[in-house]
Design an enzyme around this catalytic site. Structure first.
Site, PDB file in Angstrom:
ATOM      1  N   ASP A 163      14.955   0.253  -9.750  1.00 40.27           N
ATOM      2  CA  ASP A 163      16.316  -0.219  -9.470  1.00 40.27           C
ATOM      3  C   ASP A 163      16.166  -1.486  -8.637  1.00 40.27           C
ATOM      4  O   ASP A 163      15.889  -1.423  -7.437  1.00 40.27           O
ATOM      5  CB  ASP A 163      17.092   0.865  -8.719  1.00 40.27           C
ATOM      6  CG  ASP A 163      18.544   0.461  -8.480  1.00 40.27           C
ATOM      7  OD1 ASP A 163      18.893  -0.710  -8.734  1.00 40.27           O
ATOM      8  OD2 ASP A 163      19.316   1.327  -8.016  1.00 40.27           O
ATOM      9  N   ARG A 196       0.821  -1.220   0.000  1.00 39.28           N
ATOM     10  CA  ARG A 196       0.000   0.000   0.000  1.00 39.28           C
ATOM     11  C   ARG A 196       0.853   1.267   0.000  1.00 39.28           C
ATOM     12  O   ARG A 196       0.834   2.040   0.951  1.00 39.28           O
ATOM     13  CB  ARG A 196      -0.954   0.042   1.200  1.00 39.28           C
ATOM     14  CG  ARG A 196      -1.904  -1.122   1.264  1.00 39.28           C
ATOM     15  CD  ARG A 196      -2.940  -0.928   2.360  1.00 39.28           C
ATOM     16  NE  ARG A 196      -3.824  -2.093   2.424  1.00 39.28           N
ATOM     17  CZ  ARG A 196      -4.765  -2.265   3.334  1.00 39.28           C
ATOM     18  NH1 ARG A 196      -4.972  -1.360   4.268  1.00 39.28           N
ATOM     19  NH2 ARG A 196      -5.525  -3.337   3.311  1.00 39.28           N
TER      20      ARG A 196
END
Ligand SMILES: *[C@@H]1O[C@H](CO)[C@@H](O)[C@H](O)[C@H]1NC(C)=O
Ligand SMILES: *[C@@H]1O[C@H](CO)[C@@H](O)[C@H](O)[C@H]1NC(C)=O
Length: 360
Positions: free
Chosen positions: A270, A200
């Site tokens: 990344d 979330r």
């Protein structure tokens, strides 16, 4: 007639119909908040009584400033009134923080909160409460706030309308380990730093702008939880960075089903946890339907940073100023770029002073 014209002109720009912003630099759907105008000065760090934060927010219409700095240790949840401005930036250094219970704007409207630290933590034994609750609230903007150690959610915004959360740190939730849950909307999440949550970041069942955010050490980040609702999402220039707790880096977008329309541009992931910022483009969002243009025509104008620029800018300035030990701890974990950070169950496990709350 002039008003009607400007209404349509603003609609054409995708901007809310407003005569003034919440404050200079306010962005997004919550920027229509006007807050309060009656000056009130907080003069006491006590939990309750004359001149306390609890006293300040008990009457609507107030524009609240602070003559004191430090933590208020809350003994029970604080319920905000409507039409308030909370100017945390007016507190003397090192600023103002609230710890131990929920701050709630539930059901209220027209609230501006700036530069406030909200740290629930396990001093709160009520596991159903969140660090900040704006369920069913409308026209609310949080800017440069630091929301840590949330128990139910960090930010609970189910049923919330016209919301902005900008330039804020939402980190280290300790209970359900969730960032934010927003339903209804519309909502704007802009230049926030989301760190070390299970999921979330946010869960958003709403038409949403999500622009120049940085998410670090997630297990799942941006989600709609496969909702049956049909929503549109502008996801621009965000950086998702895996950390030690990231089990599946591809859960940067999580449970994004085909009911969703997504404009995704300039986002990076990344995934390699190698201590260097070296992500790659990440604009494929689950099973969502690809939009070729933003749903909100204001989104492109807000997206002034590349994901790499957002990383630098957000790390430098997100959260309440001046940066205290809790926010510094959070930012340092992000700067490790994959090598440090943990999803925690108790604020004390940060090793920071004052049972993990840090001292102000
Ligand atoms: C939300 O903002 C719009 C303008 O963008 C306004 O028309 C509407 O009344 C607001 N909703 C609420 C519940 O205030
Ligand atoms: C509220 O107080 C702040 C801080 O003193 C001030 O800058 C601002 O102009 C005030 N806003 C209103 C609407 O009175």
């Amino acid at each position: 007639m002039a008003q009607i014209f400007s209404y349509f002109a603003l609609l054409a720009l995708g901007l809310p119909f407003v005569s003034a912003l919440a404050f200079t630099g306010a962005v997004g759907f919550g920027s229509i908040a006007t807050g309060g105008t009656t000056p009130f000065v907080v003069t006491s760090l006590a939990d309750s009584g004359t001149g306390t934060f609890r006293d300040a927010v008990s009457v609507s219409g107030r524009n609240i400033t602070f003559a004191v700095s430090g933590y208020v240790v809350l003994a029970s949840p604080v319920s905000l009134s409507s039409s308030l401005t909370i100017n945390g930036q007016t507190a003397p250094s090192p600023g103002i923080g609230l710890m131990g219970r929920e701050i709630s704007a539930s059901g209220k409207t027209n609230i501006i909160i700036r530069n406030l630290r909200m740290r629930q933590g396990n001093l709160d034994t009520d596991t159903g409460k969140s660090a900040f609750n704006m369920g069913t609230a409308s026209n609310v903007i949080l800017d440069h706030c630091s929301v840590e150690y949330g128990v139910f959610d960090s930010v609970d915004a189910v049923g919330a309308v016209n919301i902005t959360v900008s330039n804020s740190i939402i980190a280290l939730p300790i209970g359900q380990q969730f960032g934010a849950h927003l339903e209804t909307g519309p909502a704007t999440w802009y230049r926030n730093l989301w760190v070390s949550a299970h999921n979330r970041q946010p869960l958003t069942k709403a038409n949403t702008q999500y622009i120049n955010n940085v998410v670090y050490n997630y297990q799942a980040a941006y989600t709609v939880a496969d909702t049956g609702g049909l929503f549109s999402h502008d996801l621009i220039g965000n950086y998702f960075i895996a950390g030690p707790s990231t089990t599946s880096a591809s859960d940067d977008y999580f449970q994004m089903n085909a009911n969703q329309k997504v404009f995704a541009s300039g986002n990076f992931l990344d995934s390699n946890k190698n201590g260097v910022l070296d992500g790659a483009a990440a604009n494929t969002v689950g099973s969502a339907v690809v939009s070729t243009a933003p749903w909100n025509s204001g989104s492109t104008g807000l997206a002034t940073l590349t994901a790499a620029q957002a990383f630098t800018s957000v790390l430098a300035s997100a959260g309440a100023a001046p940066r205290d030990s809790v926010d510094a701890f959070v930012v340092a974990s992000v700067q490790s770029l994959g090598t440090s950070g943990a999803i925690i169950t108790n604020q004390a496990s940060t090793g920071l002073a004052n049972n993990g709350y840090g001292t102000l």
